[in-house]
Scaffold this motif. Structure first.
Motif, PDB file in Angstrom:
ATOM      1  N   SER A  59      -4.646  10.461  38.488  1.00  0.00           N
ATOM      2  CA  SER A  59      -4.875  11.439  39.556  1.00  0.00           C
ATOM      3  C   SER A  59      -6.355  11.650  39.833  1.00  0.00           C
ATOM      4  CB  SER A  59      -4.222  12.779  39.203  1.00  0.00           C
ATOM      5  OG  SER A  59      -4.762  13.280  37.996  1.00  0.00           O
ATOM      6  N   GLU A  76      -1.431  12.275  42.663  1.00  0.00           N
ATOM      7  CA  GLU A  76      -1.193  11.616  41.381  1.00  0.00           C
ATOM      8  C   GLU A  76      -0.187  10.497  41.611  1.00  0.00           C
ATOM      9  OE1 GLU A  76      -0.533  13.446  37.015  1.00  0.00           O
ATOM     10  OE2 GLU A  76       1.168  13.744  38.346  1.00  0.00           O
ATOM     11  N   LEU A  80      -4.068   8.754  47.532  1.00  0.00           N
ATOM     12  CA  LEU A  80      -4.763   8.684  46.241  1.00  0.00           C
ATOM     13  C   LEU A  80      -5.479   7.342  46.064  1.00  0.00           C
ATOM     14  CD1 LEU A  80      -5.377   9.748  43.389  1.00  0.00           C
ATOM     15  CD2 LEU A  80      -3.256   8.652  42.648  1.00  0.00           C
TER      16      LEU A  80
END
Ligand SMILES: Cc1cc2nc3c(=O)[nH]c(=O)nc-3n(C[C@H](O)[C@H](O)[C@H](O)COP(=O)(O)OP(=O)(O)OC[C@H]3O[C@@H](n4cnc5c(N)ncnc54)[C@H](O)[C@@H]3O)c2cc1C
Ligand code: FES
Length: 268
Positions: free
Chosen positions: A47, A53, A76
């Motif tokens: 994360s 995450e 991400l």
């Protein structure tokens, strides 16, 4: 009652990026300083606060480092690709069962990997490359979309010195010295003369895995000699949220590595 944050299983630890290698336009391998007790084929929840995450396989590891090979696909992973050496990622885990190397020792081993499916088996390949007396015949088949999609080219050059390596691409243009065609077309070339003493690992996108397993079964490889690693939508990684559940199976805990005989009848 006071809550001890040390006991919080969702708490991530920071790890510094100590090296970055570009694999393709959209895939980079990040080496992180981290000391974790890992098995080949396990994954971490990775994360960056504020960006999300995601589960990512550990693509190789040593005593004080681990590597993550990350494809840029969303919030991400876009952000991770902007990071540089000295920046930090946040990790929790390791999760999942991973591959049991004992199953493959002193047997013939065939690994058929498609695209990023190579990431969770890279450490298995490196282990037997470093311990060649612990495995009998070892053949590696790798399929990629095109020559520009090849991962781990530096490893592949090394693996070719000791292992039987076949690389194929779905399509090519220009000069390409390896095979062309889907990985399934090349499976009849593998040595299955001692099938009872041979273990097969199949990893890659779901369609590739389905058709590759079919080809091995045509060559009389029994279900219990086939091993797979599954990617499923995951959240907690801890067997609590149910996102990864298939029937009674929590892929984040019971997998991602399975013996095919155990899961072939599961209804996804
Ligand atoms: C066990 C396991 C191991 C894995 N190992 C690796 C690995 O080693 N390397 C790796 O690169 N990946 C790996 N993955 C996959 C990785 O976890 C996912 O790609 C993850 O979703 C990336 O997070 P993200 O926030 O960057 O992308 P996300 O924002 O979650 O996007 C992921 C995909 O969903 C699509 N998407 C997002 N939002 C929407 C929407 N609203 N509607 C429609 N489509 C949408 C995106 O276009 C993209 O294709 C693994 C997954 C599992 C389960
Ligand atoms: S990811 Fe939450 S139960 Fe598996």
């Amino acid at each position: 009652m006071a809550v001890n944050v040390e006991d919080n299983p969702y708490r991530a630890q920071s790890a510094e990026i100590i090296d970055i290698k570009q694999e393709t336009d959209v895939e980079y391998t990040f080496r992180l300083a981290a000391n974790m007790d890992l098995n080949c084929g396990q994954f971490l929840e990775v994360s960056i606060p504020g960006f999300g995450e995601a589960p990512i396989s550990v693509s190789d590891f040593g005593t004080d480092w681990l590597e993550l090979t990350i494809r840029r696909v969303g919030d991400l992973t876009d952000k991770i690709h902007e990071l540089g050496i000295g920046d930090k990622l946040y990790l929790r885990g390791p999760y999942g069962n991973g591959f049991s190397l004992e199953e493959f020792k002193h047997r013939n081993l065939i690994i058929a990997a498609g695209g990023t499916g190579l990431a969770p088996v890279r450490s298995v390949i490196n282990y037997f490359y470093d311990h060649p007396t612990e495995v009998n015949d070892f053949e590696l088949l790798m399929g990629f979309k095109d020559p520009d999609s090849l991962l781990f080219e530096r490893d592949i050059d090394r693996w070719k010195e000791k292992l039987e390596v076949l690389i194929t691409v779905d399509q090519t243009c220009g000069v390409w010295g390896e095979c062309v065609g889907l990985i399934t077309e090349h499976i009849p070339k593998v040595n299955l003369s001692d099938v009872e003493n041979t273990e097969v690992i199949v990893v890659g996108p779901p369609l590739m895995m389905k058709h590759t397993i079919k080809e091995f079964k045509k060559l009389n490889v029994p279900d219990d000699k086939i091993w797979v690693s599954y990617e499923r939508k995951m959240h907690c990684g801890l067997g609590k949220c149910g996102h990864c559940k298939i029937e009674d199976n929590y892929v984040c805990v019971d997998g991602p590595v399975y013996n095919y005989a155990e899961i072939k009848d599961l209804k996804d």
